[in-house]
Design a protein around this motif. Structure first.
Motif, mmCIF file in Angstrom:
data_model
loop_
_atom_site.group_PDB
_atom_site.id
_atom_site.type_symbol
_atom_site.label_atom_id
_atom_site.label_comp_id
_atom_site.label_asym_id
_atom_site.label_seq_id
_atom_site.Cartn_x
_atom_site.Cartn_y
_atom_site.Cartn_z
ATOM 1 N N ILE A 117 0.825 -1.302 0.003
ATOM 2 C CA ILE A 117 0.088 -0.112 0.123
ATOM 3 C C ILE A 117 0.895 1.412 0.148
ATOM 4 C CG2 ILE A 117 -0.096 0.084 2.573
ATOM 5 C CD1 ILE A 117 -3.114 0.783 -0.202
ATOM 6 N N ASP A 118 2.177 1.268 0.588
ATOM 7 C CA ASP A 118 2.985 2.194 0.743
ATOM 8 C C ASP A 118 3.502 2.733 -0.710
ATOM 9 O OD1 ASP A 118 2.708 2.678 3.240
ATOM 10 O OD2 ASP A 118 4.763 1.304 3.771
ATOM 11 N N SER A 119 3.245 1.717 -1.626
ATOM 12 C CA SER A 119 3.843 2.005 -3.134
ATOM 13 C C SER A 119 2.824 2.806 -4.006
ATOM 14 C CB SER A 119 4.175 0.996 -3.810
ATOM 15 O OG SER A 119 5.236 0.037 -3.396
ATOM 16 N N LEU A 120 1.297 2.719 -3.539
ATOM 17 C CA LEU A 120 0.224 3.306 -4.142
ATOM 18 C C LEU A 120 0.227 4.541 -4.302
ATOM 19 C CD1 LEU A 120 -2.374 2.744 -5.486
ATOM 20 C CD2 LEU A 120 -3.606 3.081 -3.403
ATOM 21 N N PRO A 121 0.596 5.497 -3.456
ATOM 22 C CA PRO A 121 0.853 7.072 -3.823
ATOM 23 C C PRO A 121 1.795 7.379 -4.983
ATOM 24 C CG PRO A 121 0.876 6.811 -1.478
ATOM 25 C CD PRO A 121 0.919 5.408 -2.271
ATOM 26 N N ARG A 122 2.883 6.574 -4.984
ATOM 27 C CA ARG A 122 3.956 6.928 -5.980
ATOM 28 C C ARG A 122 3.500 6.466 -7.421
ATOM 29 N NH1 ARG A 122 7.202 4.626 -1.844
ATOM 30 N NH2 ARG A 122 7.616 2.664 -3.333
ATOM 31 N N ALA A 123 2.854 5.306 -7.176
ATOM 32 C CA ALA A 123 2.142 4.893 -8.578
ATOM 33 C C ALA A 123 1.124 5.835 -9.187
ATOM 34 C CB ALA A 123 1.587 3.640 -8.156
ATOM 35 N N LEU A 124 0.473 6.308 -8.447
ATOM 36 C CA LEU A 124 -0.564 7.298 -8.951
ATOM 37 C C LEU A 124 0.033 8.591 -9.389
ATOM 38 C CD1 LEU A 124 -3.450 6.948 -6.405
ATOM 39 C CD2 LEU A 124 -3.010 5.674 -8.271
ATOM 40 N N TYR A 125 0.859 9.297 -8.709
ATOM 41 C CA TYR A 125 1.786 10.223 -9.144
ATOM 42 C C TYR A 125 2.510 9.799 -10.899
ATOM 43 C CZ TYR A 125 2.083 13.452 -5.267
ATOM 44 O OH TYR A 125 1.535 14.345 -4.409
ATOM 45 N N CYS A 126 3.047 8.409 -10.733
ATOM 46 C CA CYS A 126 3.353 8.089 -12.107
ATOM 47 C C CYS A 126 2.265 8.165 -13.242
ATOM 48 C CB CYS A 126 4.107 6.690 -11.882
ATOM 49 S SG CYS A 126 5.608 6.691 -11.071
ATOM 50 N N ALA A 127 1.225 7.554 -12.766
ATOM 51 C CA ALA A 127 -0.007 7.537 -13.557
ATOM 52 C C ALA A 127 -0.457 8.964 -14.237
ATOM 53 C CB ALA A 127 -1.124 6.821 -13.134
ATOM 54 N N ARG A 128 -0.418 9.940 -13.220
ATOM 55 C CA ARG A 128 -0.566 11.153 -13.592
ATOM 56 C C ARG A 128 0.275 11.991 -14.616
ATOM 57 N NH1 ARG A 128 0.233 15.906 -10.123
ATOM 58 N NH2 ARG A 128 2.409 15.274 -10.317
ATOM 59 N N ASP A 129 1.450 11.540 -14.395
ATOM 60 C CA ASP A 129 2.614 12.037 -15.171
ATOM 61 C C ASP A 129 2.625 11.196 -16.708
ATOM 62 O OD1 ASP A 129 3.045 14.028 -13.250
ATOM 63 O OD2 ASP A 129 4.537 13.127 -12.455
ATOM 64 N N GLY A 130 1.835 10.518 -16.790
ATOM 65 C CA GLY A 130 1.752 9.622 -18.123
ATOM 66 C C GLY A 130 2.422 8.503 -18.076
ATOM 67 N N GLU A 131 3.128 7.749 -17.153
ATOM 68 C CA GLU A 131 3.614 6.520 -17.078
ATOM 69 C C GLU A 131 2.633 5.327 -16.866
ATOM 70 O OE1 GLU A 131 7.058 6.163 -14.581
ATOM 71 O OE2 GLU A 131 7.110 8.206 -14.607
ATOM 72 N N ALA A 132 2.751 4.309 -17.561
ATOM 73 C CA ALA A 132 2.068 3.098 -17.228
ATOM 74 C C ALA A 132 2.332 2.567 -15.985
ATOM 75 C CB ALA A 132 2.303 1.873 -18.312
ATOM 76 N N VAL A 133 1.143 2.136 -15.150
ATOM 77 C CA VAL A 133 1.305 1.513 -13.848
ATOM 78 C C VAL A 133 1.009 0.186 -13.697
ATOM 79 C CG1 VAL A 133 0.774 2.000 -11.389
ATOM 80 C CG2 VAL A 133 0.979 3.754 -12.883
ATOM 81 N N ILE A 134 1.752 -0.684 -13.927
ATOM 82 C CA ILE A 134 1.497 -2.257 -14.057
ATOM 83 C C ILE A 134 2.861 -2.911 -13.533
ATOM 84 C CG2 ILE A 134 0.298 -1.999 -15.971
ATOM 85 C CD1 ILE A 134 2.412 -2.970 -17.794
ATOM 86 N N THR A 135 2.515 -4.121 -13.090
ATOM 87 C CA THR A 135 3.433 -4.916 -12.428
ATOM 88 C C THR A 135 4.428 -5.593 -13.477
ATOM 89 O OG1 THR A 135 2.247 -7.014 -12.773
ATOM 90 C CG2 THR A 135 1.914 -5.988 -10.494
ATOM 91 N N ARG A 136 5.713 -5.765 -13.105
ATOM 92 C CA ARG A 136 6.609 -6.400 -13.853
ATOM 93 C C ARG A 136 6.254 -7.545 -14.508
ATOM 94 N NH1 ARG A 136 10.184 -5.249 -9.515
ATOM 95 N NH2 ARG A 136 11.755 -3.549 -9.976
#
Length: 233
Positions: A117-136
């Motif tokens: 869950i601690d990774s979620l905020p960073r993931a949402l920032y990445c999504a906002r900035d146009g990056e794909a947010v998916i697992t390896r």
């Protein structure tokens, strides 16, 4: 799973949609503690669509399973009415096929709820900035699927295109020499709907006939393979 640190100090504005009140509260708490503004939360897919249209958040983080309008349908409505809003699906399913389905439908990310869950905020920032947010793992699945694309490049589509996903589907079927009636049967739509899509395809590709549209598609795909541009199936 790893994500880069936030690339912008601009406040991230998020809407949370999950039918589980406990999950919504947990997500709200985690995001707010990370300095993210949670504009609203809801347990309804329909209400998520309305909230996204009204508030225009940066990201909607949404479960797939919700009463009434499910997450997939809600995401489709959001991406059509507010294309600048990113939708990240956060669900209990870790099925790669479900993940691929949501990405094809327009999701900016697909994460399982067992993600740290601690990774979620960073993931949402990445999504906002146009990056794909998916697992390896899902990234590897996408790579494997791309390797299986037919040698004639059928199915390849530019990431950025004037054609909608449905118009590409119609164009793919035109490339298979299907008639209007056959395309309508394959897509389970009316003949008039197919004719409308074909008309839009011709206009956007600036061609006059179906044969010219097929040739234009071949040129686009050949260029993608030759130049090594990113493409999706």
């Amino acid at each position: 799973m790893e994500f880069k640190a936030e690339s912008s100090e601009k406040t991230l504005r998020v809407i949370v949609a999950d039918d589980d009140p406990l999950a919504r509260r947990m997500l709200r708490d985690v995001l707010q503690q990370a300095g993210i503004t949670v504009i609203a939360d809801t347990g309804s897919g329909r209400e998520a669509v309305e909230l996204a249209a009204y508030y225009k958040p940066d990201v909607v983080v949404m479960d797939l399973i919700m009463p009434g309008m499910d997450g997939l349908a809600a995401m489709g409505e959001i991406t059509r009415s507010a294309p600048d809003v990113k939708v990240v699906i956060l669900t209990s399913s870790d099925d790669d096929e479900v993940g691929l389905m949501t990405l094809r439908a327009g999701a900016a990310g697909f994460l399982c709820k067992n993600v740290g869950i601690d990774s979620l905020p960073r993931a949402l920032y990445c999504a906002r900035d146009g990056e794909a947010v998916i697992t390896r793992r899902l990234t590897m699945r996408l790579i494997e699927d791309l390797r299986l694309v037919r040698h004639d490049s059928a199915g390849l589509r530019p990431i950025r295109s004037d054609l909608t996903s449905r118009e590409w589907e119609v164009l793919d079927l035109l490339c298979q020499n299907l008639s209007t009636d056959e395309i309508a049967d394959r897509l389970v739509v009316s003949v008039e709907t197919v004719r409308s899509h074909v008309k839009n395809v011709l206009r956007k590709l600036d061609v006059r006939s179906r044969r010219e549209a097929v040739a234009a598609a071949s040129r686009l795909r050949a260029g993608m393979l030759e130049d090594g541009l990113a493409a999706e199936e």
